[in-house]
Write an enzyme that holds these catalytic residues in place. Structure first.
Site, PDB file in Angstrom:
ATOM      1  N   ARG A  17      10.555  -0.118  -9.368  1.00 20.60           N
ATOM      2  CA  ARG A  17      10.443   0.514 -10.694  1.00 20.60           C
ATOM      3  C   ARG A  17       9.208   1.412 -10.729  1.00 20.60           C
ATOM      4  NH1 ARG A  17       8.201  -5.064 -12.983  1.00 20.60           N
ATOM      5  NH2 ARG A  17       6.035  -4.447 -13.332  1.00 20.60           N
ATOM      6  N   ASP A  38      10.132  -5.045  -3.705  1.00 20.89           N
ATOM      7  CA  ASP A  38       9.464  -5.543  -4.919  1.00 20.89           C
ATOM      8  C   ASP A  38       9.229  -7.042  -4.784  1.00 20.89           C
ATOM      9  OD1 ASP A  38       8.299  -5.584  -7.533  1.00 20.89           O
ATOM     10  OD2 ASP A  38       9.488  -3.808  -7.980  1.00 20.89           O
ATOM     11  N   VAL A  74       3.182  -9.243  -1.928  1.00 23.06           N
ATOM     12  CA  VAL A  74       2.332  -8.585  -0.926  1.00 23.06           C
ATOM     13  C   VAL A  74       1.074  -9.417  -0.653  1.00 23.06           C
ATOM     14  CG1 VAL A  74       3.089  -6.220  -1.438  1.00 23.06           C
ATOM     15  CG2 VAL A  74       1.154  -7.196  -2.720  1.00 23.06           C
ATOM     16  N   TYR A 173      -9.760  -5.028 -12.098  1.00 20.71           N
ATOM     17  CA  TYR A 173      -8.786  -4.037 -11.604  1.00 20.71           C
ATOM     18  C   TYR A 173      -9.519  -2.796 -11.075  1.00 20.71           C
ATOM     19  CZ  TYR A 173      -5.030  -0.530 -11.991  1.00 20.71           C
ATOM     20  OH  TYR A 173      -4.127   0.490 -11.740  1.00 20.71           O
ATOM     21  N   LYS A 177      -9.432  -1.549  -7.202  1.00 18.79           N
ATOM     22  CA  LYS A 177      -8.958  -0.204  -6.822  1.00 18.79           C
ATOM     23  C   LYS A 177     -10.079   0.588  -6.122  1.00 18.79           C
ATOM     24  CE  LYS A 177      -4.628  -0.016  -8.295  1.00 18.79           C
ATOM     25  NZ  LYS A 177      -3.504   0.049  -7.338  1.00 18.79           N
ATOM     26  N   THR A 208       4.721   5.579 -16.860  1.00 21.29           N
ATOM     27  CA  THR A 208       5.806   4.756 -16.323  1.00 21.29           C
ATOM     28  C   THR A 208       6.344   3.887 -17.466  1.00 21.29           C
ATOM     29  OG1 THR A 208       4.213   3.056 -15.701  1.00 21.29           O
ATOM     30  CG2 THR A 208       4.747   4.684 -14.035  1.00 21.29           C
TER      31      THR A 208
HETATM   32  N1  LIG Z   1       0.853   4.115 -14.472  1.00 21.97           N
HETATM   33  C1  LIG Z   1      -0.438   4.381 -14.454  1.00 21.97           C
HETATM   34  O1  LIG Z   1      -0.999   4.914 -15.406  1.00 21.97           O
HETATM   35  C2  LIG Z   1      -1.258   4.078 -13.229  1.00 21.97           C
HETATM   36  C3  LIG Z   1      -2.544   4.637 -13.144  1.00 21.97           C
HETATM   37  C4  LIG Z   1      -3.316   4.363 -12.026  1.00 21.97           C
HETATM   38  C5  LIG Z   1      -2.812   3.562 -11.015  1.00 21.97           C
HETATM   39  N2  LIG Z   1      -1.566   3.025 -11.130  1.00 21.97           N
HETATM   40  C6  LIG Z   1      -1.111   2.176 -10.022  1.00 21.97           C
HETATM   41  O2  LIG Z   1       0.169   2.619  -9.612  1.00 21.97           O
HETATM   42  C7  LIG Z   1       0.939   1.523  -9.141  1.00 21.97           C
HETATM   43  C8  LIG Z   1       2.269   1.484  -9.882  1.00 21.97           C
HETATM   44  O3  LIG Z   1       2.033   1.314 -11.274  1.00 21.97           O
HETATM   45  P1  LIG Z   1       3.188   1.451 -12.377  1.00 21.97           P
HETATM   46  O4  LIG Z   1       2.581   2.091 -13.555  1.00 21.97           O
HETATM   47  O5  LIG Z   1       4.388   2.018 -11.763  1.00 21.97           O
HETATM   48  O6  LIG Z   1       3.411  -0.110 -12.774  1.00 21.97           O
HETATM   49  P2  LIG Z   1       4.621  -1.113 -12.517  1.00 21.97           P
HETATM   50  O7  LIG Z   1       4.156  -2.438 -13.020  1.00 21.97           O
HETATM   51  O8  LIG Z   1       5.883  -0.558 -13.072  1.00 21.97           O
HETATM   52  O9  LIG Z   1       4.747  -1.142 -10.920  1.00 21.97           O
HETATM   53  C9  LIG Z   1       4.046  -2.062 -10.124  1.00 21.97           C
HETATM   54  C10 LIG Z   1       5.023  -2.652  -9.137  1.00 21.97           C
HETATM   55  O10 LIG Z   1       4.316  -3.546  -8.260  1.00 21.97           O
HETATM   56  C11 LIG Z   1       5.071  -4.761  -8.183  1.00 21.97           C
HETATM   57  N3  LIG Z   1       4.148  -5.861  -7.863  1.00 21.97           N
HETATM   58  C12 LIG Z   1       3.130  -6.323  -8.625  1.00 21.97           C
HETATM   59  N4  LIG Z   1       2.515  -7.363  -8.009  1.00 21.97           N
HETATM   60  C13 LIG Z   1       3.168  -7.547  -6.834  1.00 21.97           C
HETATM   61  C14 LIG Z   1       3.021  -8.463  -5.775  1.00 21.97           C
HETATM   62  N5  LIG Z   1       2.058  -9.415  -5.779  1.00 21.97           N
HETATM   63  N6  LIG Z   1       3.859  -8.363  -4.710  1.00 21.97           N
HETATM   64  C15 LIG Z   1       4.826  -7.428  -4.682  1.00 21.97           C
HETATM   65  N7  LIG Z   1       5.024  -6.520  -5.675  1.00 21.97           N
HETATM   66  C16 LIG Z   1       4.203  -6.590  -6.738  1.00 21.97           C
HETATM   67  C17 LIG Z   1       5.719  -4.912  -9.563  1.00 21.97           C
HETATM   68  O11 LIG Z   1       6.781  -5.823  -9.572  1.00 21.97           O
HETATM   69  C18 LIG Z   1       6.130  -3.459  -9.824  1.00 21.97           C
HETATM   70  O12 LIG Z   1       7.360  -3.143  -9.216  1.00 21.97           O
HETATM   71  C19 LIG Z   1       0.067   0.281  -9.314  1.00 21.97           C
HETATM   72  O13 LIG Z   1      -0.642   0.026  -8.123  1.00 21.97           O
HETATM   73  C20 LIG Z   1      -0.900   0.705 -10.408  1.00 21.97           C
HETATM   74  O14 LIG Z   1      -2.081  -0.035 -10.379  1.00 21.97           O
HETATM   75  C21 LIG Z   1      -0.772   3.276 -12.205  1.00 21.97           C
END
Ligand SMILES: NC(=O)c1ccc[n+]([C@@H]2O[C@H](COP(=O)([O-])OP(=O)(O)OC[C@H]3O[C@@H](n4cnc5c(N)ncnc54)[C@H](O)[C@@H]3O)[C@@H](O)[C@H]2O)c1
Length: 268
Positions: A17, A38, A74, A173, A177, A208
């Site tokens: 996702r 996932d 992971v 967090y 990061k 997202t």
């Molecule tokens: N959306 C934002 O604004 C944003 C900004 C900066 C960084 N990020 C980073 O981008 C990435 C994706 O974020 P997103 O917004 O799509 O959120 P999201 O929660 O939709 O996606 C995160 C995904 O990681 C999976 N996940 C979480 N923990 C896990 C684990 N222990 N093992 C396996 N899978 C695991 C979740 O099931 C999910 O599919 C993340 O690393 C997030 O920190 C997002």
């Protein structure tokens, strides 16, 4: 060439996702065979993006590439070994790895409370480090030795805007990061003699499904007609990952690209 990633095998963690899905879809559009991953089959349903991970794999396969769905956290070495082996058995050696799994999620779900430096519960610090930092390290440890042996590979890690400045909300967090960012530089240095490139992107706030569902959105930032002063779109991040994955970035390694519409313009 309209399929510049043909012949590549990509594994994107957390790609059922959100941003991970936008990234894996773009890599598939460009011709890569893809392992969609996932934590569980059900994770894509959490914010209504798909029924389950097999359905996501089916969508990718309908784009004319090979795809396989693999699951597991992971954050545990045995789980990583299991899903990496399944992906490589189905598709062959992984040549593009995107470490996208992560998020600011407390040990028991939701966000840590409190979420500042001195208040955040240690169990939440550990859970967040597991998910974001140790997960990234474990998947790199599982796949990069093979890439180094084959002298072929590109790794792209997900940092975050808040890896680059001090905050008093989401501290564990932000620190995890920031460590992902520095892990990227160290691994890039180590793999330089072996022809494997390692880079990271640091997204600003990006729309997202999870992002939109878990906060009150600022309507001014959600207005897509505003050129750069707005939330990012997952496709905009995916295009940058595709660039870093492919041959156009063949001499780019150890770099952290902030993809945030210029929100943070100060030095790294
Ligand atoms: N959306 C934002 O604004 C944003 C900004 C900066 C960084 N990020 C980073 O981008 C990435 C994706 O974020 P997103 O917004 O799509 O959120 P999201 O929660 O939709 O996606 C995160 C995904 O990681 C999976 N996940 C979480 N923990 C896990 C684990 N222990 N093992 C396996 N899978 C695991 C979740 O099931 C999910 O599919 C993340 O690393 C997030 O920190 C997002």
């Amino acid at each position: 060439m309209d399929k510049p990633l043909k012949g590549q095998v990509a594994l994107v963690t957390g790609s059922g996702r959100g941003l991970g899905f936008a990234i894996i879809r773009r890599l598939a559009e460009l011709g890569a065979d893809v392992a969609v991953h996932d934590i569980s089959q059900e994770a894509p349903a959490e914010f209504g993006e798909a029924k389950n991970l097999d359905e996501v794999a089916g969508r990718l396969a309908s784009m004319g590439v090979k795809s396989v769905a693999v699951t597991g956290t992971v954050a545990e070495q045995a789980s990583v070994a299991g899903f990496v082996a399944k992906a490589e058995k189905a598709l062959g050696p992984v040549s593009v790895l995107v470490n996208c799994a992560g998020g600011d999620i407390a040990a028991k779900g939701g966000k840590p409370k409190p979420n500042n430096a001195l208040g955040v519960p240690m169990e939440d610090v550990l859970a967040i480090f597991d998910r974001n930092l140790f997960g990234t390290i474990l998947v790199c440890k599982a796949l990069c030795p093979g890439m180094a042996e084959r002298k072929r590979g590109s790794v792209i890690n997900l940092g975050s805007g808040i890896a680059h400045y001090g905050v008093d909300d989401g501290v564990a967090y932000a620190v995890a990061k920031a460590a992902v960012v520095h892990w990227t530089r160290c691994l890039a240095w180590e793999l330089r003699p072996h022809g494997v490139r390692v880079n990271a992107i640091s997204p600003g706030p990006t729309m997202t499904a999870r992002f939109s569902a878990t906060r009150a959105l600022d309507p001014k930032m959600a207005d897509e007609s505003v050129p750069l002063k707005r939330y990012g779109k997952p496709e905009e991040l995916a295009d940058v990952v595709a660039f870093l994955a492919g041959d156009q970035a063949r001499f780019v390694s150890g770099q952290i690209l902030r993809v945030d519409g210029g929100m943070f313009t100060f030095p790294a």
